[in-house]
Design a protein around this motif. Structure first.
Motif, PDB file in Angstrom:
ATOM      1  N   ARG A  11       1.685   1.102   2.590  1.00 53.73           N
ATOM      2  CA  ARG A  11       2.767   0.137   2.364  1.00 53.73           C
ATOM      3  C   ARG A  11       4.028   0.849   1.912  1.00 53.73           C
ATOM      4  NH1 ARG A  11      -0.923  -4.014   0.604  1.00 53.73           N
ATOM      5  NH2 ARG A  11      -1.179  -5.062   2.607  1.00 53.73           N
ATOM      6  N   LEU A  55      -3.646  -4.375   8.226  1.00 52.07           N
ATOM      7  CA  LEU A  55      -4.783  -5.295   8.231  1.00 52.07           C
ATOM      8  C   LEU A  55      -6.061  -4.490   8.150  1.00 52.07           C
ATOM      9  CD1 LEU A  55      -3.698  -7.167  11.451  1.00 52.07           C
ATOM     10  CD2 LEU A  55      -3.386  -8.023   9.139  1.00 52.07           C
ATOM     11  N   PRO A 108       5.260  -5.228  13.969  1.00 47.30           N
ATOM     12  CA  PRO A 108       5.641  -6.638  13.898  1.00 47.30           C
ATOM     13  C   PRO A 108       6.077  -7.136  15.278  1.00 47.30           C
ATOM     14  CG  PRO A 108       7.355  -5.254  12.985  1.00 47.30           C
ATOM     15  CD  PRO A 108       6.213  -4.350  13.296  1.00 47.30           C
ATOM     16  N   GLU A 160       2.540  -4.293   9.841  1.00 47.56           N
ATOM     17  CA  GLU A 160       1.578  -5.067   9.082  1.00 47.56           C
ATOM     18  C   GLU A 160       0.323  -4.220   8.887  1.00 47.56           C
ATOM     19  OE1 GLU A 160      -0.133  -9.525   9.504  1.00 47.56           O
ATOM     20  OE2 GLU A 160       1.176  -8.764  11.077  1.00 47.56           O
TER      21      GLU A 160
END
Ligand SMILES: Nc1ncnc2c1ncn2[C@@H]1O[C@H](COP(=O)(O)OP(=O)(O)OP(=O)(O)O)[C@@H](O)[C@H]1O
Ligand SMILES: [Mg+2]
Lengths: 842, 258
Positions: free
Chosen positions: A677, A695, A532, A693
């Motif tokens: 996650r 992606l 982040p 994050e």
């Protein structure tokens, strides 16, 4: 004539059971949809009115409720207590974790406090606060702990400390406006002024001395206090629900569309049943005509019978639907969804009337054609033996209509698809609408013309069965095309269901494939794990995080992306705080999806388009004292990616801002993503690493696929009712035919057909009919699925038409199983016929 | 399988103590009340009697289509009353043929398919010689590709007879085979049934109301009130009529007949 109808119903009522079940399922669907929508609204109403606590009146004002306004409201005769609902949003934080709070101020009268305490108490004195249980848990707080409350930008000196004195029951999903924190007025005022906002109350709640005086007092308030609107709690809740109901109504309409499909299929089953009944009763009807019944009496007798069946079946359907809804309500509390759903279904006039009306109307409408057929039975037919019902040649009108539908509808659909594929910039809505119209018209044409091709396909399948199935196969094959219309109608009902399911599955498969190809273009890697951003710019992944990613199941290879904050100078402009990236060329190639990712050559880079730097212009990238000069080449990879050696020349210390990850070929991207996650969440709560994050193509794909699969499952579930009705139709046709062929079955038994063979014969016939319907449905479904996908996805490019082989196999397997199942009951009837019946002369 | 079985006197079908009771208690009907009868192999026998006397019931039992309340039926050496449904089905398929009053052809099959159906059921090959004999004797050659709906009643019944004989059954049962036919077609059918006995060595048992039809048989078995009431050998229409009249006079209360 009424006597005749009653006698028919009594004598042949059993023959109408299947038709009745078909209609009952359809109207149960309608009833359940309407009741479900009512329940959702009722639940919303409950949760909205819960937020009014024990108030009698809800006041609103466009200008808020100042202390003076509140005072003058309190002075109105009949008002016992008034409390403005003051709201404020802020951040609550504890040991580096933070949460967003949409708070309200403790009500001045406890009867007007919408928040419910779970443990502890409501804040009373300054510096106290209550949070929802879930928020307290997220922050790791217990009652009695001290926490920080602040505005959204902590740096501006808004931070205050507060003591958690209680936890609140979490608000329900429907009540998005419910407070997630309660604070004292003093703390709220302090915070508000620190943040620089006013404490604002949109609403005020009022308790009356006498609740029965509500309308008088509300008039008095409106008259005496400027700009205040008063409404009863009921009115206010209704108003709030109307807002929400708009969305519910769209959902209800969506579900009712599928109920409509189910009813259309049921209509086909019913029309078929009455057609068969009229044919079976031809001799009796002729006799009636002989003895003086008029055509309209005959017609009426059929329609009255249909009406009676429709009404009884719809009533049963209403009961079934209600039971379904009630079962759902019984299950809801067990799911612990924390929604204030009602505990029993409340029937309204509409939820009773609609299922009854649609069910009955559909039945009567479906019986119109058979009723007309009944009037065509000549009185003379009574005198003729009627061994084999003569097969009427299909009318020319039918052929013309069918061709017209297919050609015109197909033409519109083809044009719309062509347009959608060609004008890929335009908004596809118009094309899609035109396509839907064309599709509907052409499908209608196909269904009207089904009688021209369904028997042919049945014959083909039958010849296979005849070759493989011995005498039972031969007889079944012959029987399945004996009444082409009956077979066609039965198979058509299934064709609709199977066709729609296939269409959806094809659409889903195509969407999956097309999205995958789009994602391949847009994402060079399966998964990118990105740190982040933080206040100082690009964030860094910690060593623990990198190690955790590497050891996650399904991860094949990882490659770090190095980043550093630099200043870019080009064409006289300077941009500071930009991030430059690099990675190892071999490593990046190895983890990329296509293996064709190339880092910029040394001496080149691509700057972001918004910097407005021309191609070939020189760009200077600076870090402290050192700098490199690069040529801007927009065609090379990424934004401000540099060759490793160029970045090295700047000499700064890079951070690992991201990890590029390739997955094992057999790994399910959804599992890997959710594992990653979980890992990050865990690391964030244990070690305190800010979650990265996730992606990348695999992630996007997992997300899309989940949406696609969920939608497909819902739609197929909703279509399931239509399919079940169609299968009831197959069983129905078989049983009606079995009754008709009593003598034949007995003869076959007399000359040596075993019971098992008779059963086999009916099973084969059932399978032939079901498979014809399913197979034709599958073919049409694929065609329409492709056209539909082209219409919707065509403009985005990358359309990959796919055939959902697995789903097709399932559909066919279901058809075969259903055909077998459909023959079970008719078989019992047939095998119960003694061979002696062959000798009976009726 | 029996081939042109000579008239040896050993019965093709034998019934002993055959009793059928329909209903119970006061409403009980004794459709058959202890029938003992033999049907000679290689013979054409007619069963006659007043309406409701039990002819059809008897025939159903002899053919293994239904089971008796008590008593036994033997087809050759086989005791039918001991067999289960599947065994009876196999027996009907291989050893028994049927001709029905309403023909009972399968409307979706051609005449030829209808004729060979029993063989297909048994999974045996068509004996083309026998098939040709049947088709030619029954004058069906031109009609083989027609469906029942395109055939006259007499033609349909001849197809039914061919179907009954194609598997060379030990016994052919016929219940009112001429009931739905005009007298000329009826005569055709009956003379063929007789030829199939005389020339092809079959055994035929036929239920009929018509004395003229019964006269085609070698022997007439008379039945009244569920009992055998006599037999007439080498019947003529006149002798049959006389026999039936005698039965009727037995039934009517004493004194009303001279
Ligand atoms: N299923 C049944 N239930 C009750 N009674 C029956 C049944 N079948 C036959 N009967 C009775 O048994 C008796 C003999 O019947 P059956 O059919 O054998 O007579 P039939 O000699 O063939 O008469 P017809 O010449 O009219 O055909 C009759 O009294 C009849 O009513
Ligand atoms: Mg009879």
């Amino acid at each position: 004539m009424r006597g005749f109808v009653l006698a028919q119903l009594r004598r042949g009522g059993g023959r109408l059971v299947a038709a009745g079940i078909a209609i009952a399922l359809g109207s149960a669907f309608v009833a359940a949809a309407l009741l479900g929508s009512d329940i959702v609204k009722q639940t919303a109403y409950n949760s909205v009115s819960a937020s009014f606590a024990e108030a009698d009146l809800v006041l609103t004002s466009g200008t808020g409720f100042s202390p003076e306004t509140v005072e003058s409201i309190g002075a109105v005769t009949g008002v016992e207590a008034v409390s403005p609902v003051q709201r404020l949003s802020f951040v609550v934080a504890n040991e580096g974790r933070s949460d967003y709070a949409w708070a309200s101020v403790t009500a001045s009268d406890e009867r007007l406090e919408p928040a419910t305490v779970e443990s502890g108490r409501l804040p009373g004195s300054e510096g106290e606060l209550a949070l929802t249980a879930s928020s307290a848990k997220r922050l790791g707080l217990a009652v009695g702990d001290v926490l920080t409350v602040s505005g959204f930008d902590e740096s501006e000196g808004t931070a205050r400390t507060a003591t958690l004195v209680g936890t609140l029951v979490d608000p329900t999903g429907f009540n998005y406006d419910a407070p997630t924190a309660v604070v004292t007025e003093a703390l709220a005022t302090d915070l508000a002024s620190a943040i620089g906002v006013d404490l604002y109350a949109e609403r005020a709640l009022v308790v009356l001395e006498d609740a029965r005086a509500a309308s008088r007092v509300s008039n008095a308030i409106e008259a005496e206090v400027q700009g205040v609107n008063a409404s009863t709690v009921d009115e206010a809740a209704h108003e709030a629900v109307v807002h929400f109901a708009g969305e519910t109504d769209i959902l209800t309409a969506f579900v009712l569309t599928f109920a409509g499909v189910a009813l259309v299929v049921a209509a086909i089953v019913i029309a078929n049943t009455f057609q068969v009944l009229v044919a079976q009763r031809a001799q009796m009807l002729a006799l009636l005509r002989c003895v003086g019944a008029t055509r309209s009496q005959v017609r009426r007798s059929v329609l009255i019978e249909a009406g009676a069946v429709g009404l009884v079946a719809s009533a049963a359907g209403l009961g079934l639907g209600t039971l379904l809804a009630q079962t759902a309500l019984w299950v809801v509390p067990a799911l612990d969804l924390a929604v204030p759903a009602p505990s029993v279904v409340t029937l309204s006039a509409a939820t009773v009337a609609w299922p009854l009306a649609t069910g009955t109307a559909v039945t009567v409408l479906a019986a119109l054609a058979p009723a007309r057929l009944a009037t065509r039975v000549a009185p003379l037919a009574a005198l003729r033996p009627l061994e084999l019902t003569p097969v009427r040649k299909s009318s020319r009108v039918r052929l013309v209509l069918a061709l017209l539908g297919v050609v015109v509808g197909g033409g519109i659909l083809a044009l719309a698809t062509f347009a959608a594929l060609t004008f890929d910039q335009a908004d596809p809505t118009l094309f899609v609408l035109a396509g839907i119209f064309g599709g509907a018209v052409s499908v209608t044409g196909v269904l009207i013309g089904a009688v021209y091709f369904v028997p042919g396909v049945a014959r083909m399948l039958g010849s296979l069965a005849a070759r493989a199935g011995g005498v039972p196969g031969k007889v079944a094959a012959a029987n399945s095309v004996r009444n082409p219309r009956r077979t066609t109608a039965t198979a058509s009902a299934l064709l609709i269901g199977a066709g729609l399911v296939t269409m959806m599955a094809t659409g889903a498969a195509t969407a999956r494939g097309s999205l995958a190809s789009l994602l391949d273009e847009n994402f060079p890697v399966d998964v990118a794990v990105q740190a982040p951003w933080n206040a100082s710019g690009v964030g860094s992944l910690t060593a623990t995080q990198v190690a955790a990613v590497e050891s996650t199941d399904g991860v094949a290879r990882t490659e770090p992306v190095e980043a550093i904050t630099v200043t870019v100078v080009a064409g006289g402009d300077t941009w500071s705080g930009e991030t430059a990236y690099t990675a190892s060329p071999e490593g990046i190639r190895a983890v990329s999806r296509t293996g064709a990712v190339e880092l910029p050559e040394p001496g080149t880079t691509a700057v972001p388009a918004w910097m407005d730097v021309m191609e070939g212009e020189t760009v200077t990238v600076t870090l402290g004292e050192k700098s490199v000069e690069l040529v801007n080449d927009p065609d090379v990879m990424g934004q401000l990616w540099l060759a490793e050696e160029d970045l090295a020349r700047l000499g700064g210390e890079t951070v690992t801002s991201a990890l590029w990850v390739s997955l094992e070929p057999d790994a399910d991207p959804r599992d890997v993503t959710s594992n990653l996650r979980d890992t990050f969440t865990e690391l964030s709560s244990t070690v305190g690493d800010p979650p990265a994050e996730i992606l990348g193509a695999a992630v996007e794909r997992a997300g899309y696929e989940e949406v696609i699969d969920t939608l497909l499952a819902i739609v197929v579930g909703l279509l399931g009712v239509a399919v079940v009705i169609a299968l009831v139709g197959v069983a129905n046709t078989l049983s009606l035919s079995v009754l008709e062929r009593r003598r034949e079955s007995a003869t076959l038994r007399a000359i040596g057909l075993r019971k098992a063979q008779l059963r086999q014969m009916l099973a084969i016939e059932g399978v032939i009919i079901a498979v014809v319907g399913a197979a034709l449905g599958a073919v049409l479904g694929i065609v329409y699925g492709w056209t539909g996908s082209a219409l919707i996805l065509g403009s985005s490019g990358g359309l990959r038409l796919a055939v959902p082989w697995r789903d097709l196999a399932i559909i066919l397997a279901v058809a075969v199983a259903a055909g077998l199942l459909a023959s079970v009951l008719p078989s019992r009837t047939a095998t119960r016929t003694p061979p002696v019946a062959a000798l009976a002369v009726d | 399988m029996t081939q042109h079985a000579p008239d040896t006197g050993s019965p093709a079908v034998r019934a002993r103590g055959l009793t059928t009771v329909y209903g119970e208690g006061a409403a009980a009907v004794h459709a058959l009340a202890g029938v003992d009868v033999d049907f000679a192999a290689g013979a054409f026998t007619a069963i006659m009697g007043p309406s409701g006397s039990g002819k059809s019931t008897l025939m159903h039992l002899l053919a293994g289509l239904d089971s008796a309340t008590s008593g036994t039926v033997h087809l050759g050496e086989t005791e039918l009353t001991k067999l289960d449904d599947d065994a009876l089905t196999l027996l009907r398929r291989e050893r028994v043929g049927f001709v029905f009053q309403s023909f009972n052809l399968l409307p979706m099959f051609t005449a030829e398919q209808n004729i060979t159906l029993p063989l297909e059921l048994a999974g045996t090959k068509v004996d083309t010689g026998w098939f040709d004999t049947l088709v030619d004797t029954l004058a069906l050659r031109e009609r083989l590709t027609h469906r029942p709906g395109e055939l006259s009643g007499g033609q349909q019944q001849r197809v039914a007879i061919a179907r009954a004989l194609i598997a060379r059954p030990e016994v052919v049962f016929a219940d009112e085979p001429t009931g739905n036919l005009d007298s000329r077609s009826g005569a055709e059918v009956l003379s063929f049934l007789r030829r199939s006995v005389r020339e092809l060595g079959r055994t035929v048992i036929m239920v009929t109301h018509d004395p003229t039809a019964a006269a085609y048989a070698d022997r007439v078995v008379l039945i009244a009130d569920g009992r055998i009431a006599g037999t007439i050998d080498d019947p003529t229409p006149e002798s049959v009529l006389a026999g039936l009249d005698a039965l009727r006079s037995l039934e009517t209360p004493v004194g009303t007949v001279a």
